[in-house]
Design a protein around this motif. Structure first.
Motif, PDB file in Angstrom:
ATOM      1  N   GLY A   1       0.827  -1.210   0.000  1.00 24.81           N
ATOM      2  CA  GLY A   1       0.000   0.000   0.000  1.00 24.81           C
ATOM      3  C   GLY A   1       0.851   1.245   0.000  1.00 24.81           C
ATOM      4  N   GLY A   2       0.295   2.296   0.463  1.00 26.34           N
ATOM      5  CA  GLY A   2       0.988   3.575   0.525  1.00 26.34           C
ATOM      6  C   GLY A   2       0.246   4.503   1.457  1.00 26.34           C
ATOM      7  N   GLY A   3       0.919   5.563   1.844  1.00 22.20           N
ATOM      8  CA  GLY A   3       0.265   6.485   2.756  1.00 22.20           C
ATOM      9  C   GLY A   3       1.029   7.778   2.913  1.00 22.20           C
ATOM     10  N   TYR A   4       0.657   8.493   3.934  1.00 18.40           N
ATOM     11  CA  TYR A   4       1.291   9.777   4.207  1.00 18.40           C
ATOM     12  C   TYR A   4       1.623   9.838   5.694  1.00 18.40           C
ATOM     13  N   THR A   5       2.869  10.234   5.996  1.00 11.06           N
ATOM     14  CA  THR A   5       3.365  10.175   7.367  1.00 11.06           C
ATOM     15  C   THR A   5       3.872  11.543   7.812  1.00 11.06           C
ATOM     16  N   PHE A   6       3.583  11.880   9.082  1.00  8.34           N
ATOM     17  CA  PHE A   6       4.061  13.113   9.700  1.00  8.34           C
ATOM     18  C   PHE A   6       5.063  12.753  10.806  1.00  8.34           C
ATOM     19  N   PHE A   7       6.292  13.255  10.690  1.00 10.81           N
ATOM     20  CA  PHE A   7       7.294  13.178  11.750  1.00 10.81           C
ATOM     21  C   PHE A   7       7.481  14.590  12.286  1.00 10.81           C
ATOM     22  N   GLY A   8       6.755  14.942  13.304  1.00 10.38           N
ATOM     23  CA  GLY A   8       6.827  16.317  13.813  1.00 10.38           C
ATOM     24  C   GLY A   8       6.396  17.289  12.740  1.00 10.38           C
TER      25      GLY A   8
ATOM     26  N   SER B   1      10.450   5.787   2.542  1.00  7.00           N
ATOM     27  CA  SER B   1      10.273   7.219   2.296  1.00  7.00           C
ATOM     28  C   SER B   1      11.337   7.705   1.322  1.00  7.00           C
ATOM     29  N   PHE B   2      10.943   8.607   0.457  1.00  9.65           N
ATOM     30  CA  PHE B   2      11.890   9.214  -0.482  1.00  9.65           C
ATOM     31  C   PHE B   2      12.394  10.562   0.056  1.00  9.65           C
ATOM     32  N   ASP B   3      12.177  10.755   1.362  1.00  9.65           N
ATOM     33  CA  ASP B   3      12.583  12.009   2.008  1.00  9.65           C
ATOM     34  C   ASP B   3      13.654  11.732   3.080  1.00  9.65           C
ATOM     35  N   GLU B   4      14.515  10.734   2.793  1.00  6.49           N
ATOM     36  CA  GLU B   4      15.556  10.377   3.756  1.00  6.49           C
ATOM     37  C   GLU B   4      16.481  11.562   4.034  1.00  6.49           C
ATOM     38  N   ASN B   5      17.091  12.072   2.998  1.00  9.87           N
ATOM     39  CA  ASN B   5      18.030  13.219   3.097  1.00  9.87           C
ATOM     40  C   ASN B   5      18.970  13.076   4.294  1.00  9.87           C
ATOM     41  N   LEU B   6      18.927  14.014   5.233  1.00 14.03           N
ATOM     42  CA  LEU B   6      19.846  14.021   6.373  1.00 14.03           C
ATOM     43  C   LEU B   6      19.258  13.357   7.610  1.00 14.03           C
ATOM     44  N   ARG B   7      18.046  12.799   7.500  1.00 12.44           N
ATOM     45  CA  ARG B   7      17.370  12.158   8.638  1.00 12.44           C
ATOM     46  C   ARG B   7      17.333  13.083   9.853  1.00 12.44           C
ATOM     47  N   ARG B   8      16.878  14.279   9.632  1.00 11.54           N
ATOM     48  CA  ARG B   8      16.810  15.258  10.724  1.00 11.54           C
ATOM     49  C   ARG B   8      15.427  15.232  11.358  1.00 11.54           C
ATOM     50  N   PRO B   9      15.356  15.199  12.681  1.00 11.72           N
ATOM     51  CA  PRO B   9      14.047  15.333  13.340  1.00 11.72           C
ATOM     52  C   PRO B   9      13.390  16.658  12.949  1.00 11.72           C
ATOM     53  N   ASN B  10      12.095  16.617  12.646  1.00  8.31           N
ATOM     54  CA  ASN B  10      11.324  17.784  12.199  1.00  8.31           C
ATOM     55  C   ASN B  10      11.752  18.293  10.829  1.00  8.31           C
ATOM     56  N   GLY B  11      12.721  17.613  10.205  1.00  6.21           N
ATOM     57  CA  GLY B  11      13.182  18.069   8.896  1.00  6.21           C
ATOM     58  C   GLY B  11      13.003  17.033   7.806  1.00  6.21           C
ATOM     59  N   ASP B  12      13.028  15.744   8.163  1.00  9.17           N
ATOM     60  CA  ASP B  12      12.914  14.674   7.178  1.00  9.17           C
ATOM     61  C   ASP B  12      12.003  13.580   7.718  1.00  9.17           C
ATOM     62  N   VAL B  13      11.438  12.813   6.774  1.00 12.34           N
ATOM     63  CA  VAL B  13      10.663  11.617   7.139  1.00 12.34           C
ATOM     64  C   VAL B  13      11.512  10.413   6.765  1.00 12.34           C
ATOM     65  N   PRO B  14      12.092   9.711   7.741  1.00  8.34           N
ATOM     66  CA  PRO B  14      12.977   8.584   7.423  1.00  8.34           C
ATOM     67  C   PRO B  14      12.188   7.343   7.046  1.00  8.34           C
ATOM     68  N   THR B  15      12.816   6.477   6.272  1.00  2.00           N
ATOM     69  CA  THR B  15      12.258   5.148   6.059  1.00  2.00           C
ATOM     70  C   THR B  15      12.269   4.421   7.399  1.00  2.00           C
ATOM     71  N   HIS B  16      11.201   3.685   7.703  1.00  2.23           N
ATOM     72  CA  HIS B  16      11.111   3.067   9.011  1.00  2.23           C
ATOM     73  C   HIS B  16      10.207   1.841   8.968  1.00  2.23           C
ATOM     74  N   ILE B  17      10.204   1.116  10.083  1.00  2.00           N
ATOM     75  CA  ILE B  17       9.293  -0.031  10.233  1.00  2.00           C
ATOM     76  C   ILE B  17       8.292   0.309  11.322  1.00  2.00           C
ATOM     77  N   GLN B  18       7.036  -0.069  11.059  1.00  2.00           N
ATOM     78  CA  GLN B  18       5.993   0.124  12.062  1.00  2.00           C
ATOM     79  C   GLN B  18       5.384  -1.231  12.392  1.00  2.00           C
ATOM     80  N   HIS B  19       5.379  -1.571  13.674  1.00  2.00           N
ATOM     81  CA  HIS B  19       4.803  -2.831  14.145  1.00  2.00           C
ATOM     82  C   HIS B  19       3.428  -2.561  14.756  1.00  2.00           C
ATOM     83  N   PHE B  20       2.524  -3.518  14.575  1.00  2.00           N
ATOM     84  CA  PHE B  20       1.173  -3.383  15.103  1.00  2.00           C
ATOM     85  C   PHE B  20       0.797  -4.646  15.873  1.00  2.00           C
ATOM     86  N   ALA B  21       0.090  -4.458  16.960  1.00  2.00           N
ATOM     87  CA  ALA B  21      -0.465  -5.583  17.713  1.00  2.00           C
ATOM     88  C   ALA B  21      -1.832  -5.155  18.242  1.00  2.00           C
TER      89      ALA B  21
END
Length: 469
Positions: free
Chosen positions: A142-149, A181-201
């Motif tokens: 799938g796909g989606g939209y993510t907010f990191f700060g 995410s295609f917004d890796e860049n410098l992986r700055r908090p509040n500046g970039d959205v890093p590629t990541h894993i999300q676990h659900f239970a």
């Protein structure tokens, strides 16, 4: 968060009240529980290092101690379902790669960095392939939209999961989703959205099944979902008790025979009452079970003249011919006036009458140089109109002619206007416009010399000609 928990608890209660027993009848599912976000996964450069701390919850996972995700999905078919997931988290462990190295990482506390995500999910279940009713492994994309700060970006997602069904509608779901995410860049908090894993239970509840008639058979498998029935008849009733379920019984309220789909044959003519237009009179199949006394091929029940032969088109009665001219009224364009067969039952105008029309037409007088009539010509026009009405199907051409005085152009226009004036008078006085046409010939067709006053008077004329089909 306390209020959020209350909302999810209310939703759980609602789902529990509406859940039904069979998976195939419960296309909707709702899942909710906790989620964990791990930002270390994409910080490693080597592929083998991506999984080295996959389950290192203590060092890398961000977990919000509350109900923090909700998924609503709809079964599509063939093992596929589509859903939407919303999740929330707080990032207090943000993993960065140490610059200049490949395997060294550092975990930082970015402060109050909120995480929000909305994702569309297409899931494929392997449950049928492994022939299990408890273990339900699945894959999803799938796909989606993510907010990191303050940073936000779209992601492309994929992953695996497993649901363990406690009952046919309640299960425990575990899932891991890789979000690229295609917004890796410098992986700055509040500046970039890093590629990541999300676990659900969380817990999953299936619902949406219906048993409209309350007979214990779900609508999906109920051949008569709106009528309570019997299991041996796939949920359909047998109202008349003849052993034929109503859905297959052409006469569900009257006991009948299987040979006639549950219908009786009261008159014993081999035609069941439902198809018999005369159920109490023995008849023939060709007449829908009715007799035909006069043998005209029209059954007595619809024959307006059952003792006299007549065509079906006239309800079994002979065609009328009011004027007795040998043309039936249905084909007679003049049913109240004797005519000829060749002229569709209407009288045919004779050559004598045509000559009479032209004799009248030659006496039509116009005001000099105009297309208006002189008063004394009105009786002539009335006489022409009366003759035309005697022959309602005949068509005529009104032709205008002038003498040679004046220019050709003026004479042509004058002749056309005068012919049209006669045509318009006749239409205004009851002659159908489709029967008439007008034309002018100016001075081109003289019938006398234009050198004398008498000759010119003869050339100034209107002629009426019969239009033959």
């Amino acid at each position: 968060m306390k209020h959020l928990n209350k909302i999810f608890a209310a939703m759980l209660l609602a789902v529990g009240l509406n859940a039904n027993a069979q998976d195939s009848d419960n296309p909707w599912a709702i899942s909710f529980g906790a989620n964990a976000v791990d930002t270390r996964f994409s910080a490693a450069q080597k592929f083998e290092d991506q999984f080295s701390n996959f389950f290192n919850a203590k060092d890398n996972w961000n977990i919000l101690p509350s109900v923090s995700y909700l998924n609503v999905s709809r079964y599509i078919g063939s093992g596929f379902s589509f859903g939407v997931t919303g999740s929330v988290n707080r990032i207090d462990k943000f993993v960065n790669k140490v610059p200049g190295t490949y395997t060294t990482f550092e975990t930082t506390n970015p402060g109050d960095l909120m995480y929000y995500a909305v994702d569309g999910v297409i899931k494929y279940s392997f449950m049928d392939l492994i022939n299990s009713k408890v273990i339900d492994p699945f894959a999803h994309v799938g796909g989606g939209y993510t907010f990191f700060g303050d940073a936000s970006y779209g992601t492309v997602n994929g992953g695996l999961g497993l649901t363990l069904w406690f009952t046919e509608t309640v299960g425990l779901t575990l899932q891991s989703t890789y979000k690229h995410s295609f917004d890796e860049n410098l992986r700055r908090p509040n500046g970039d959205v890093p590629t990541h894993i999300q676990h659900f239970a969380g817990l999953t509840f299936k619902f949406g099944g219906k048993d409209t008639d309350g007979d214990g058979i779900y609508d999906k498998d109920d051949a008569c979902p709106d009528q309570a029935g019997l299991k041996q008849f796939q949920g359909c009733p047998d109202t008349d008790g003849d052993g034929i379920p109503d859905k297959d019984d052409a006469c569900p309220e009257v006991a009948g025979l299987a040979a006639f789909q549950g219908c009786p044959d009261t008159d014993g003519d081999g035609i069941p009452d439902k198809d018999d237009a005369c159920p109490n009179e023995a008849g023939t199949k060709a007449m829908n079970g009715c007799p035909d006394r006069d043998g005209d091929g029209v059954a007595d029940n619809v024959d307006k003249c059952p003792d006299v032969k007549g065509p079906k088109e006239n309800g079994g009665c002979p065609w009328p011919d009011r004027d007795g001219d040998g043309v039936f009224d249905k084909d007679d364009r003049c049913p109240d006036v004797k005519g000829t067969v060749a002229n569709h039952g209407c009288p045919e105008i004779t050559e004598e009458q045509v000559n009479k029309l032209n004799a009248y037409a030659k006496t039509i007088l116009f005001n000099s140089g105009k297309s208006t009539f002189k008063p004394e010509t009105m009786p002539v026009l009335e006489a022409i109109n009366a003759i035309l009405k005697e022959y309602p199907t005949s068509r005529f051409s009104i032709e205008g002619h002038t003498d040679s005085d004046g220019s050709n152009a003026l004479n042509q226009t004058l002749s056309e206007n005068r012919a049209a004036a006669v045509k318009n008078y006749l239409i205004e006085n009851g002659i159908e416009s489709s029967r008439l046409r007008s034309t002018g010939f100016g001075e081109t067709k003289p019938i006398d010399t234009n050198k004398t006053a008498k000759g010119k008077a003869n050339n100034r004329r209107v002629e009426v000609k019969l239009i033959k089909d």
